[in-house]
Motif scaffolding. Structure first.
Motif, short mmCIF file in Angstrom:
data_model
loop_
_atom_site.label_atom_id
_atom_site.label_comp_id
_atom_site.label_asym_id
_atom_site.label_seq_id
_atom_site.Cartn_x
_atom_site.Cartn_y
_atom_site.Cartn_z
N UNK A 73 35.24 57.48 32.66
CA UNK A 73 36.21 56.29 33.20
C UNK A 73 36.71 55.35 32.11
N UNK A 74 37.90 54.96 32.12
CA UNK A 74 38.42 53.89 31.18
C UNK A 74 38.98 52.86 31.97
N UNK A 75 38.96 51.41 31.33
CA UNK A 75 39.64 50.46 32.07
C UNK A 75 40.70 49.91 30.92
N UNK A 76 41.87 49.84 31.08
CA UNK A 76 42.94 49.42 30.62
C UNK A 76 43.03 47.84 30.94
N UNK A 77 42.64 46.88 30.27
CA UNK A 77 42.98 45.53 30.64
C UNK A 77 44.16 44.87 30.69
N UNK A 78 44.48 43.94 31.72
CA UNK A 78 45.80 43.54 31.97
C UNK A 78 45.59 41.91 31.63
N UNK A 79 46.08 41.40 30.54
CA UNK A 79 46.04 40.00 30.12
C UNK A 79 47.22 39.60 30.96
N UNK A 80 47.20 38.20 31.44
CA UNK A 80 48.14 37.63 32.22
C UNK A 80 49.57 37.47 31.22
N UNK A 81 49.49 37.47 30.05
CA UNK A 81 50.81 37.42 29.19
C UNK A 81 51.68 38.76 29.10
N UNK A 82 51.00 39.72 29.49
CA UNK A 82 51.71 41.06 29.36
C UNK A 82 52.26 41.63 30.68
N UNK A 83 52.16 40.91 31.91
CA UNK A 83 52.77 41.34 33.13
C UNK A 83 53.45 40.21 33.75
N UNK A 84 54.41 40.49 34.65
CA UNK A 84 55.13 39.57 35.45
C UNK A 84 55.53 40.27 36.69
N UNK A 85 55.78 39.47 37.80
CA UNK A 85 55.63 38.00 37.83
C UNK A 85 54.31 37.65 37.81
N UNK A 86 53.91 36.23 37.51
CA UNK A 86 52.61 35.81 37.43
C UNK A 86 51.78 36.06 38.56
N UNK A 87 50.57 36.52 38.54
CA UNK A 87 49.74 36.93 39.56
C UNK A 87 50.03 38.19 40.41
N UNK A 88 50.82 38.82 39.88
CA UNK A 88 51.07 40.30 40.60
C UNK A 88 50.28 41.24 40.41
N UNK A 89 49.73 41.62 39.32
CA UNK A 89 48.81 42.28 38.73
C UNK A 89 47.38 42.03 38.83
N UNK A 90 46.84 43.07 38.96
CA UNK A 90 45.28 43.04 39.06
C UNK A 90 44.75 42.73 37.52
N UNK A 91 43.42 42.71 37.28
CA UNK A 91 42.87 42.22 36.00
C UNK A 91 43.00 43.69 35.20
N UNK A 92 42.68 44.91 35.73
CA UNK A 92 42.86 46.01 35.00
C UNK A 92 43.25 47.17 35.67
N UNK A 93 43.46 48.29 34.93
CA UNK A 93 43.91 49.61 35.60
C UNK A 93 42.67 50.71 35.08
N UNK A 94 41.91 51.00 36.30
CA UNK A 94 40.81 51.97 36.34
C UNK A 94 41.39 53.27 36.35
#
Length: 245
Positions: A73-94
């Motif tokens: 398994x791999x998790x690609x992390x989602x930093x707040x600065x790389x997604x929009x709108x704010x708060x819509x994305x989770x912390x990572x993609x498993x």
């Protein structure tokens, strides 16, 4: 080229501003919810593959070191600065079957994932990527790679380290690189999380303009140094892929 410390610090700062949102943290897991057993960095790269109707055709990849992808398994992390709108994305993609999601580049040590699936993932969950990319123009051509010599030169590694609390801070470290036969190496052992990160070097043009190029990405450490998977080799391997690889 070996730069003075003030110029090195200026370049490191600019890289964080211009390409800080090109990089993503990657974690290796044996099972969902388990403790990460390894960490790396990946980055977005856009490859120019042609032109059509007056525009440019590009393929967008996520690149990292191949060793980082070899995990159940791999998790690609989602930093707040790389997604929009704010708060819509989770912390990572498993992602299960992590290794199968990458194109492994034989003899290079790198792996590439077409970014289309990442964009589809975001769209299906109501958010968008807000990233920067290492472009074809920034990635070093073969002649630039060939000019790296045996004398120590300034190198800049843009990575997501691993803090004591498990967070992944953006870090730009100033190192030295040298040619070692057919390879180019960063001459020191880099911290956890740096494998797969982009490495930048500098040279001057005929007009004495300082140019910064992404030479490639960090491979696992060997005896206190790291080989770089250079962009001349990465490009050659990507060119052998079908357009929809």
């Amino acid at each position: 080229m070996l730069l003075d410390p003030e110029t090195e610090n200026e370049i490191a700062s600019e890289l964080c501003k211009l390409l800080g949102r090109a990089i993503l943290p990657v974690g290796q897991l044996d099972r969902p919810g388990g403790t990460a057993r390894g960490f790396g960095t990946a980055f977005f790269f856009t490859e120019l593959i042609g032109a059509a109707d007056g525009g440019q055709l590009v393929r967008e990849f996520l690149l990292t070191a191949d060793t980082i992808t070899r995990t159940p398994y791999g998790e690609i992390g989602l930093r707040p600065s790389v997604t929009e709108p704010p708060g819509a994305a989770s912390d990572g993609i498993l992602l299960p079957d992590f290794a199968a999601r990458w194109v492994h580049l034989p003899g290079v040590g790198a792996a590439a994932m077409l970014a289309e699936g990442l964009h589809e993932h975001a769209e299906g969950r109501g958010w968008r990527w807000r990233t920067q990319q290492v472009t074809d123009r920034v990635a070093a051509p073969a002649d630039t790679v060939a000019r790296v010599g045996a004398a120590p030169a300034s190198a800049f590694v843009l990575a997501l380290g691993v803090a004591e609390d498990g967070s992944r801070p953006l870090e730009a470290v100033i190192e030295r690189l040298v040619r070692d036969g057919d390879d180019i190496r960063v001459t020191t052992e880099l911290p956890a999380g740096y494998v797969g990160a982009p490495v930048f070097g500098v040279e001057t043009t005929a007009g004495d303009v300082l140019m910064v190029h992404c030479l490639g990405l960090v491979l696992p450490g060997e005896g206190g140094s790291h080989r770089i998977a250079t962009f001349d080799r990465i490009r050659a391997a990507l060119a052998a892929l079908s357009p929809n690889a």
